[in-house]
Every structure is written in C-alpha cells, then in structure tokens.
Design an enzyme around this catalytic site. Structure first.
Site, short mmCIF file in Angstrom:
data_model
loop_
_atom_site.label_atom_id
_atom_site.label_comp_id
_atom_site.label_asym_id
_atom_site.label_seq_id
_atom_site.Cartn_x
_atom_site.Cartn_y
_atom_site.Cartn_z
N LYS A 7 0.80 -1.22 0.00
CA LYS A 7 0.00 0.00 0.00
C LYS A 7 0.83 1.26 0.00
O LYS A 7 0.30 2.35 -0.26
CB LYS A 7 -0.98 -0.01 1.16
CG LYS A 7 -2.02 -1.12 1.04
CD LYS A 7 -2.86 -1.00 -0.23
CE LYS A 7 -4.02 -1.98 -0.20
NZ LYS A 7 -4.92 -1.80 -1.36
N SER A 35 -2.74 -13.12 3.84
CA SER A 35 -3.35 -13.04 2.51
C SER A 35 -2.35 -13.53 1.46
O SER A 35 -2.74 -13.97 0.38
CB SER A 35 -3.83 -11.62 2.19
OG SER A 35 -2.76 -10.74 2.02
#
Lengths: 96, 310
Positions: B43, B256
């Site tokens: 991110k 994830s």
C-alpha cells in the site's frame, strides 16, 4: 450424453437465511448451478428477490462459488455440478 | 544503495523463486515480496501515488486533514506519508482487524475511528462517506481513485514484466482490486495469453451486520473483466501455506499471501507447465497475534475467521 441431475448443498449467507426458514445449508437438485438455485427458489420463492435474481445475470453484489471457484469465471449459471459439489453464496466485500 | 528520502524506497520489490512449493517441476513459482516496502506493505505504492496526484491536482494542501477507510495497510502507508508531508489523517478502521494494524496506524500518527466489524470494509467505506460529506475532509478513497490502479499499472506490472518476461500467470489477493486490475491490464497488454487469478477470503460470517446482499460493495476501480479465475481461500489453507513458506522458503509473509499462494498451487496443479508470479502484499509481522505460525493451527484459523486480514 445427457448429464445427470444431482443433489447439491448450497450454503447461504446470513443475509439470505430469513428467506429459507433460517437454514444455513439447503439442498437443491439440478445439472447446473442455475438449475440447483431455481429448484431452491421454487420451494422458497422469496429467495429470488433476496438474491436479486433477474434473468441470466449473476447479481452484482453476489459471489457464487462452486467448489470455491467463482462461477462468473466458469460458465456462470450454466456451470455443471457433480456429486459432492458444494455451492457457496457470499456477499461481495472489499479489503485494503 | 543511498537515497535521500524513505519515499524513494517505495516499489522495486524483489521477485523470489519458491519453486520448492510447486506441485510439479515444470511449473515455476515466483513470489513478489511487496512486504519489503517502507511501511511493510504494497500500500505504500498506492498511498504515495494517490497523495502525489492529489497534491498535483491541488486537492491536498499542507495542513489539510484527510480521511480514509481502510482495513489497515493503506491507512498505515498514508499515515506515514502524512506525517512526512504535514497532513492530518483520520482512518476509519473496522474494529475486527488485528491489533497490530491499529497500533501501527496510531504509531504513525493517524486518528483511528472504529467502524462496526460485522459490516466489514463495506461498513468502513460507508462511514467514511458520511463523515466526508458532513465535515468536508479531503477524501483520497483508494476504492475509487484511479491512482491506485495506476500505481500498479505503471509500477508493479512493469517490474514483474522486467524481472520475469516468461510469466504465464499472475495470482494476487482481491481487496480493492487495484493490484489485480493494474498489473493484470499491464501484463495482458504485453502478452494476451497471461492468465490473471484472484484469491479472496470467505466473507460470509464476517459481515453478518450487512442487512442484505445489496449492501455488498464492488470497488469502482476493480475491473472484473481482467480476471480469468477467482477462488475463495479459507483460513486453513491460508495458515498452512504461510507456515510452509516460512519453513521451506524462509519467507515470513502475511496471511493473505498464504491465501494467494494456495490459489496459485491450485492453479499450478492443472497446468502442464508454466511460470507463475504470486503477489505477497505484506509480511507476517502484523499477524503474530493470531498465532498463525506459533500456536495451534486450528486456534489460529478460528481467530482468522473473526478478523479481516485482506
């Protein structure tokens, strides 16, 4: 060759259980995912609106998985089911 | 390497072979380690690109307050950049993310506004929209901001293509859809035969607070058509593959990443040959409290079923 009609378990999210007398898993029969869902909707007509089913399109905010694969990327509602298949319906949710 | 600012260390992450985990020698698997970005996740790319674009467009000026809905990583990245560049940040965070995510946000100076966990990220998005409408905060909105996709189309995608032009398949987790859309588009423009596969977590029980399926949310930036396949990966394989990564490859990746790897392995089993790139968005640090690597696997899976880890 005609494909065989089989009974398949469909797992429903919390948002749909009110339409099927509170059940979390419900069995439907058919050759394809679409037939299985139509079989269930035949017995629980309110589910059609709860799911947002209209025509041949998979509702936008709904993900339907056959054995963990999103049927949008298989043959959509025409995706064939087989003995032991599991259908799971989930709301689309973002992350990030 | 010598740089003048931490922002120069965003991107250009390594691609590492993890072929030992492939189900067959004729399918090679590489992992793109985006946990190596400055705040520990992919991110940083998205946050930096959105912030620069907003500054260029005059939407964001020194001293401004901006607000962002986030399940953690985007907020952490934005909070670090906000402190560097003199902004105030408010993060709307579902209250069922790992405690480490909240700690990191606060550590970098963001004000955390909790949203109901049972509404998932969807609830955080809606709360953010209400707060922005009411208070007029600057809203970068990773779910609708084209700079999110562009960070991957102009950064992550070209990096993968440069390091691995023989790629036949790209596998990544689905959160905002930014990575999959941006990288997928770029790679398919280079070679239309490359397949793009998404992994997503089961959302069913986590979002019981949503009243109906119409409360579902598809990020506007996510282009569903770029995918060739999408699979749901449950906590058990996510934990199992994260453990194997650690023990057999020495890679400490987030959960994830374990989910994306599980989807890649499933796909690899169907191939005769191929070269897959699996995207690992963060490291495992923020998930230590789940016990995913240290405790009983079944207990870790149960904890994961209660939290947002994408």
């Amino acid at each position: 060759m005609q494909e065989a009609t089989v009974a398949v378990e469909v797992q429903l999210p919390a948002q749909l259980r009110e339409f099927v007398d509170g059940q979390t898993v419900i069995e439907g029969t058919g050759v394809t995912v679409g037939e299985v869902l139509r079989d269930i909707v035949g017995r629980y007509p309110a589910l059609e609106e709860g799911l947002g089913l209209k025509g041949d399109d998979i509702p936008k905010y709904v993900n339907i998985y056959l054995d963990d694969e999103d049927i949008r990327y298989l043959d959509k509602f025409e995706t064939s089911v087989s003995n032991g298949s599991q259908v799971v319906i989930m709301p689309a949710v973002a992350g990030g | 390497m010598r740089v003048e600012s931490i922002t120069e260390l965003i991107g250009n992450t390594p691609l590492v072979g993890i072929h030992a985990l492939s189900p067959k020698p004729s399918v090679k698997i590489y992992a793109k380690l985006d946990g190596q970005n400055p705040t520990g996740s992919v991110k940083d790319r998205v946050a930096w690109n959105m912030m620069r674009k907003a500054e260029e467009d005059g939407i964001l000026r020194s001293g401004d307050t901006f607000l962002e809905p986030t399940s953690g990583n985007t907020g952490i990245a934005l909070a670090m950049l906000a402190s560097l560049r003199g902004y105030h940040m408010k993060a709307v965070l579902p209250d069922n993310v790992s405690p480490e995510r909240r700690q990191l946000l606060e550590m970098f100076g963001a004000e955390v506004i909790p949203s109901p966990g049972e509404e998932g990220s969807n609830g955080a998005v809606r709360m953010a929209q209400r707060l922005v409408a009411k208070h007029g905060y600057v809203f970068l909105n990773q779910y609708e901001n084209a700079a999110n996709v562009d960070a991957h189309y102009s950064g992550t995608g070209p990096e993968i293509w440069k390091d691995c032009p023989e790629i036949t398949g790209f596998v990544a987790g689905l959160g905002t859809g930014g990575t999959l859309t941006g990288v997928g588009r770029y790679l398919k423009e280079r070679n239309g035969r490359i397949k793009v596969i998404a992994a997503e977590p089961p959302t069913g029980e986590l979002v019981q607070g949503l009243r109906s399926l119409d409360d579902g949310y598809i990020p506007p930036i996510f282009d569903r058509d770029v995918l060739d396949s999408k699979v749901v990966v449950r906590p058990a394989p996510s934990v199992a593959w994260s453990r194997r990564l650690l023990r057999e490859c020495g890679i400490f990746a987030g959960l994830s990443s374990g989910a994306a790897l599980s989807a890649a392995i499933r796909y690899a089993e169907r191939l005769d040959e191929g070269v897959l790139v699996v995207f690992f968005p963060d490291g495992g640090w923020k998930y230590l409290s789940t016990g995913a690597w240290t405790g009983d696997a079944a207990e870790a899976e149960e904890r994961l079923s209660q939290i947002i880890y994408f």
